[in-house]
Write an enzyme that holds these catalytic residues in place. Sequence first.
Site, PDB file in Angstrom:
ATOM      1  N   SER A 171       0.842  -1.195   0.000  1.00 50.27           N
ATOM      2  CA  SER A 171       0.000   0.000   0.000  1.00 50.27           C
ATOM      3  C   SER A 171       0.878   1.247   0.000  1.00 50.27           C
ATOM      4  O   SER A 171       2.106   1.168   0.051  1.00 50.27           O
ATOM      5  CB  SER A 171      -0.918   0.012   1.222  1.00 50.27           C
ATOM      6  OG  SER A 171      -0.152   0.094   2.417  1.00 50.27           O
ATOM      7  N   LYS A 172       0.229   2.407  -0.024  1.00 53.17           N
ATOM      8  CA  LYS A 172       0.946   3.683  -0.094  1.00 53.17           C
ATOM      9  C   LYS A 172       1.892   3.889   1.075  1.00 53.17           C
ATOM     10  O   LYS A 172       2.904   4.580   0.944  1.00 53.17           O
ATOM     11  CB  LYS A 172      -0.055   4.834  -0.167  1.00 53.17           C
ATOM     12  CG  LYS A 172      -0.854   4.875  -1.459  1.00 53.17           C
ATOM     13  CD  LYS A 172      -1.827   6.036  -1.455  1.00 53.17           C
ATOM     14  CE  LYS A 172      -2.638   6.072  -2.752  1.00 53.17           C
ATOM     15  NZ  LYS A 172      -3.624   7.182  -2.742  1.00 53.17           N
ATOM     16  N   ARG A 173       1.573   3.303   2.226  1.00 54.29           N
ATOM     17  CA  ARG A 173       2.449   3.506   3.389  1.00 54.29           C
ATOM     18  C   ARG A 173       3.820   2.849   3.187  1.00 54.29           C
ATOM     19  O   ARG A 173       4.753   3.133   3.930  1.00 54.29           O
ATOM     20  CB  ARG A 173       1.784   2.973   4.662  1.00 54.29           C
ATOM     21  CG  ARG A 173       1.587   1.462   4.704  1.00 54.29           C
ATOM     22  CD  ARG A 173       0.791   1.060   5.935  1.00 54.29           C
ATOM     23  NE  ARG A 173       0.549  -0.369   5.980  1.00 54.29           N
ATOM     24  CZ  ARG A 173       1.352  -1.243   6.538  1.00 54.29           C
ATOM     25  NH1 ARG A 173       2.482  -0.831   7.100  1.00 54.29           N
ATOM     26  NH2 ARG A 173       1.065  -2.532   6.545  1.00 54.29           N
ATOM     27  N   GLY A 195       5.502   3.232   0.402  1.00 56.73           N
ATOM     28  CA  GLY A 195       6.222   4.013  -0.600  1.00 56.73           C
ATOM     29  C   GLY A 195       5.475   4.032  -1.922  1.00 56.73           C
ATOM     30  O   GLY A 195       4.250   3.898  -1.966  1.00 56.73           O
TER      31      GLY A 195
END
Length: 571
Positions: A305-307, A309
């Site tokens: 996921s975006k967390r 990177g």
Amino acid sequence: MSSLAMGSPWVRIMVLQELRPPFCLPGLALKTCLSIRRRNLSVSASAVTDPSGGEVRVRFAPSPTGNLHVGGARTALFNYLFARSQGGKFVLRIEDTDLERSTRKSEEAMLNDLSWLGLDWDEGPGVGGEYGPYRQSERNSMYKEYAEKLLESGTVYKCFCSNEELEQMKETAKRLQLPPVYTGKWGTAPDKEIQEELAKGTPYTYRFRVPKEGILKITDLIRGEVSWNLDTLGDFVIMRSNGQPVYNFCVTVDDATMHISHVIRAEEHLPNTLRQALIYKALGFPMPSFAHVSLILAPDRSKLSKRHGATSVGQFRDMGYLPQAMVNYLALLGWGDGTENEFFTINQLVEKFSISRVNKSGAIFDGTKLRWMNGQHLRSLPPEELISIFRDRWKSTGILLEYDGAFVKGATELLKDAIELVSDAEKALQNLLSYPLHSTLVSDECKPVVQDKLSEVAASLISSYESGELRQALEEGHAGWQKWVKSFGKSLKRKGKSLFMPIRVLLTGKLHGPDMGGSIILIHKAGTCGAISPQAGFITLDERFKMLKEVDWESLPQVEEPLQSPAGVPS
């Protein structure tokens, strides 16, 4: 116990007691045999097992609600490789029924990302095809047509339950520790009650009748046999009260009418297969083959996921990754050709790809390996192509004012081994052009170099430059440089590290870097070609020697004298 054999040989529904008829539409290509014994109903149905007359047809069907995730890109890639390896068609379909979140801007970005990766589609937006339109928002009339057919056959019924009633059903099921399935209230309602609700204008949905008992099994091309108990499903909605079709209904109608032969998608869609299989059979459509690909995981084995990177194709493109490196790396996330080889062109992937070699387990996304692989692909490019890429980067970032062929070619050859991303080229050239002499001289790492009579080497170097000897050597290129270094070393009675390290520090201002001779020749060329921007932070050789003359060598750490041992005590 009786059985319902559905369509292709790898789909079966085992019906324990009751299958509410009619389950299949009359007049479609099904052979049905009924035999009733007591309360059990046995139905066998067969349909053409090849939905596309022998042609392999696959589809990638993204929702344009955001950027193209690397997981979606890998799914698209696997579909593309399978289609190309089988001489089939790769179809692109836009699933934009989420009207609130879907945007044309997102759709355009996804199409651009797919094109950048080289995954050209045979049918779809911008290309057309005989099974269009290829946006779900433009296919509503078709969904309504098939929904009405199911309603007429009795496979679907109108449900007038309010949201409050549905929530109450869930609460009751939860209290009784039962599966949260719809009770089927309106599936058995008298016609009189239905007409009353219609007369009042009560909103209604279309619900699909699901057998009350039984097991549905499929043979997934990646996961083998997968089964579900039908009593955990309940009658499900295929059309909302506002007339909008539900995802599983759209997908089934689209895949069937587009003659999709193989559905290759992420494993998170596996539960959807149960509802879709029931709809296929109710409409009399032949079933495609299913293959559910594992998720892409972060290093901590959670869903990427975006967390963690960058996760979208566009982000990696902007960071300086090559499309061929992205394709190569994504193909290896869950697939391999059975050898130790890790480097493939897209044509080689087409030649070697097979669904049978796709792994069931999740694949770890390793950003470090992707970066390394990109560097390998970058350096394998033809020299002229690599020069062109670096030149464009250096000009777009303002390092170069104009194109100087000799300088760009020399810089590319010198710096390429340390560059893994196209964006690294900017930093690499800026680093070469900079001259952080003072900070290097006062660093702990440089202390041994300073203490090795660096000031004496500096004096001789300044003398060689001012006499024109060093300048002339640099004009002659590598041969001139090598001749000068050999002569300079003899005059100082130095060689090897004791010669080259002081020269590197004094001329480049750094302790480490690419080939020293190539670096200094390029620095000299940068000062004479006129292509370097004033904003590049470039320090010319003239400026470097001016700075060398101003160094206060006395203020730097000097050679430490050894401690004197007391008389008579050996040191």
